[in-house]
Design a protein around this motif. Sequence first.
Motif, PDB file in Angstrom:
ATOM      1  N   ILE A   1       0.985  -0.877  -0.121  1.00 50.11           N
ATOM      2  CA  ILE A   1       0.069   0.058   0.133  1.00 50.11           C
ATOM      3  C   ILE A   1       0.847   0.781   0.221  1.00 50.11           C
ATOM      4  CG2 ILE A   1      -1.351   0.942   1.538  1.00 50.11           C
ATOM      5  CD1 ILE A   1      -2.721  -1.375   1.962  1.00 50.11           C
ATOM      6  N   LEU A   2       2.109   1.566   0.974  1.00 53.23           N
ATOM      7  CA  LEU A   2       2.960   2.494   0.735  1.00 53.23           C
ATOM      8  C   LEU A   2       3.856   2.354  -0.536  1.00 53.23           C
ATOM      9  CD1 LEU A   2       5.067   2.368   4.115  1.00 53.23           C
ATOM     10  CD2 LEU A   2       2.817   3.550   3.761  1.00 53.23           C
ATOM     11  N   LYS A   3       3.473   1.395  -1.627  1.00 57.60           N
ATOM     12  CA  LYS A   3       4.867   1.994  -2.565  1.00 57.60           C
ATOM     13  C   LYS A   3       3.794   2.038  -3.400  1.00 57.60           C
ATOM     14  CE  LYS A   3       8.119  -2.125  -1.186  1.00 57.60           C
ATOM     15  NZ  LYS A   3       8.745  -2.883  -1.982  1.00 57.60           N
ATOM     16  N   CYS A   4       2.175   2.007  -3.280  1.00 57.67           N
ATOM     17  CA  CYS A   4       1.473   2.387  -4.671  1.00 57.67           C
ATOM     18  C   CYS A   4       1.402   3.515  -4.282  1.00 57.67           C
ATOM     19  CB  CYS A   4       0.397   0.892  -4.757  1.00 57.67           C
ATOM     20  SG  CYS A   4       0.371  -0.653  -5.052  1.00 57.67           S
ATOM     21  N   THR A   5       1.111   3.574  -3.053  1.00 60.79           N
ATOM     22  CA  THR A   5       0.463   4.980  -2.730  1.00 60.79           C
ATOM     23  C   THR A   5       1.954   6.018  -2.972  1.00 60.79           C
ATOM     24  OG1 THR A   5      -0.738   4.750  -0.848  1.00 60.79           O
ATOM     25  CG2 THR A   5       0.026   6.679  -1.280  1.00 60.79           C
ATOM     26  N   SER A   6       3.307   5.705  -3.044  1.00 58.79           N
ATOM     27  CA  SER A   6       4.451   6.602  -3.322  1.00 58.79           C
ATOM     28  C   SER A   6       3.713   6.664  -4.801  1.00 58.79           C
ATOM     29  CB  SER A   6       5.566   6.216  -2.447  1.00 58.79           C
ATOM     30  OG  SER A   6       6.416   6.914  -3.661  1.00 58.79           O
ATOM     31  N   ALA A   7       4.498   6.084  -5.624  1.00 61.59           N
ATOM     32  CA  ALA A   7       4.118   6.225  -6.614  1.00 61.59           C
ATOM     33  C   ALA A   7       2.961   7.085  -7.618  1.00 61.59           C
ATOM     34  CB  ALA A   7       4.129   4.740  -8.192  1.00 61.59           C
ATOM     35  N   ILE A   8       1.755   6.526  -7.179  1.00 62.16           N
ATOM     36  CA  ILE A   8       0.688   7.376  -7.199  1.00 62.16           C
ATOM     37  C   ILE A   8       0.508   9.041  -7.385  1.00 62.16           C
ATOM     38  CG2 ILE A   8      -2.141   7.694  -7.282  1.00 62.16           C
ATOM     39  CD1 ILE A   8      -2.071   4.480  -7.245  1.00 62.16           C
ATOM     40  N   ARG A   9       1.394   8.279  -6.375  1.00 62.86           N
ATOM     41  CA  ARG A   9       1.753  10.379  -5.861  1.00 62.86           C
ATOM     42  C   ARG A   9       2.331  10.967  -6.265  1.00 62.86           C
ATOM     43  NH1 ARG A   9      -0.554  11.689  -0.205  1.00 62.86           N
ATOM     44  NH2 ARG A   9      -2.586  10.888   0.383  1.00 62.86           N
ATOM     45  N   GLN A  10       3.562  10.502  -6.736  1.00 58.18           N
ATOM     46  CA  GLN A  10       4.301  11.680  -7.142  1.00 58.18           C
ATOM     47  C   GLN A  10       3.792  11.805  -8.755  1.00 58.18           C
ATOM     48  OE1 GLN A  10       8.184   9.013  -7.668  1.00 58.18           O
ATOM     49  NE2 GLN A  10       7.731   7.434  -6.365  1.00 58.18           N
ATOM     50  N   MET A  11       3.587  10.894  -9.575  1.00 58.18           N
ATOM     51  CA  MET A  11       1.850  11.051 -10.773  1.00 58.18           C
ATOM     52  C   MET A  11       1.459  11.845 -10.804  1.00 58.18           C
ATOM     53  SD  MET A  11       1.527   7.382 -12.798  1.00 58.18           S
ATOM     54  CE  MET A  11       0.994   6.619 -11.384  1.00 58.18           C
ATOM     55  N   ALA A  12       0.619  11.796  -9.729  1.00 61.27           N
ATOM     56  CA  ALA A  12      -0.625  12.818  -9.514  1.00 61.27           C
ATOM     57  C   ALA A  12       0.401  14.207  -9.471  1.00 61.27           C
ATOM     58  CB  ALA A  12      -1.614  12.490  -7.973  1.00 61.27           C
ATOM     59  N   TYR A  13       1.015  14.903  -8.285  1.00 61.54           N
ATOM     60  CA  TYR A  13       1.452  15.707  -7.484  1.00 61.54           C
ATOM     61  C   TYR A  13       2.847  16.622  -8.363  1.00 61.54           C
ATOM     62  CZ  TYR A  13      -2.294  15.520  -4.257  1.00 61.54           C
ATOM     63  OH  TYR A  13      -3.090  15.304  -3.514  1.00 61.54           O
ATOM     64  N   ASP A  14       3.661  15.296  -9.083  1.00 60.48           N
ATOM     65  CA  ASP A  14       4.773  15.596  -9.653  1.00 60.48           C
ATOM     66  C   ASP A  14       5.757  16.270  -9.225  1.00 60.48           C
ATOM     67  OD1 ASP A  14       6.393  16.324 -12.220  1.00 60.48           O
ATOM     68  OD2 ASP A  14       6.823  18.570 -12.008  1.00 60.48           O
ATOM     69  N   THR A  15       6.213  15.413  -7.547  1.00 60.86           N
ATOM     70  CA  THR A  15       6.896  16.163  -6.666  1.00 60.86           C
ATOM     71  C   THR A  15       7.885  14.876  -6.622  1.00 60.86           C
ATOM     72  OG1 THR A  15       5.433  14.246  -5.138  1.00 60.86           O
ATOM     73  CG2 THR A  15       4.930  16.797  -4.946  1.00 60.86           C
ATOM     74  N   SER A  16       9.020  15.371  -5.487  1.00 63.31           N
ATOM     75  CA  SER A  16      10.416  15.335  -6.522  1.00 63.31           C
ATOM     76  C   SER A  16      10.208  13.580  -5.621  1.00 63.31           C
ATOM     77  CB  SER A  16      11.793  15.441  -5.301  1.00 63.31           C
ATOM     78  OG  SER A  16      11.178  15.855  -3.455  1.00 63.31           O
TER      79      SER A  16
END
Length: 407
Positions: free
Chosen positions: A139-154
């Motif tokens: 859950i943490l790994k998928c959340t990290s990937a989706i948040r990077q794509m959604a918010y364009d964060t480092s």
Amino acid sequence: MDQNNLNDFDPTDTYDHYDAIFQPDYDRYMRDYESYQHYVGLCEQEAGGSSDGPKRRRTYIYREREEAEQRLIDDYFGDDEYEPKYPEEKFRRRYRMSSRLFNKILNDILSYDVQPLPEYFSYFRSRLDATGRKSIGPILKCTSAIRQMAYDTSPDAFDEYLQIAERTSRECLDHFTKCIHVLYYDKFLRRPTATDIQKTYELHEEKHGLPGMLGSIDCMHWDWKNCPKSLHEQFKRSTNKYPTLMLEVVADQKLWIWHANFRVPVANNDLNVLYGSPLFDAEIADIAPECSFVVNGHTYRKGYYLADGIYPAWSTFVKMFSVARDEKTLKFKRVQEAARKDIERAFGVLQGRWGIIRQPARAYQINMLKKIMYCCIMLHNMILEDEGFEVNVRDLFVSPTPHIQRT
């Protein structure tokens, strides 16, 4: 010099009159000797040996990933006894999808059972490390990937909340895009079947009054900030600050993307992308499904795409009239321009939903950018199917107007 004292030779000792003749050779030797001494010092420092300089050691940060995973579950997923802290609307806003779709993706990744299991699927399986501690949860790994794509964060932007290091976040994004491509490419980025084409005909005839319309075709630019110097000449444009990658898309009225072609070298305009596109490969090989339609008593075997003026005058492209000479051509021009808004809306929703393709790309490898782009498109289609092809108004991307006047 005494032959018995060769081991005590010091190159900095006083030299005799022969050294005046070989002064350039001596200077060259001294430079090489100093470089060698510096290299030996670096090797000893890296190996942890004795050295005068400071030793470089890896900084270990203990991350409480178990607490972070439980906090994430309490905030967005809940359990049988407790409701999540944030409602579904907040989940939809921050994950760009419903919790139902997220759980489906997570279960598909964890239940993928093909032997030998690819590394990018086994990466999301829970296991124990060398110390016996449980690894980071899926859950943490998928959340990290989706948040990077959604918010364009480092990659390390969510380190405080998710307790995931920068390198691990990069790996999460890389493996997540590979899993999405393997699981859903054949369904959500497939070529339309005869049934799909017939439904598209009916949709566009009902919405736009254009029978036989397959969709609208256009291209989108994605700036590549960290493009290697060796590739600048292939992707640079005189009108852009950075080299750009181009995406060719065909979308229908419901914003479903039926065709996507990304990463074409020397893609300076839409024509270069079209000439290298596989859009008409099935028609050339005569394996495309035949779905005829009738207009004014004439039967046509193939559908057509709405395009702008730069595309060639092919029978499969319907472009607007550059000059409307009578009421008939003026009406058709208005209808064609209104129908072509579908592709602009599709680009707006795609960029509004996934901020990583709205901002200049930071990755160095072009294959990584390609995986990210196709992953965003497949997730876009999955969200449309999950929501019944209804697009939320918040997904529409509107470029903000700058309030600072530059002089």
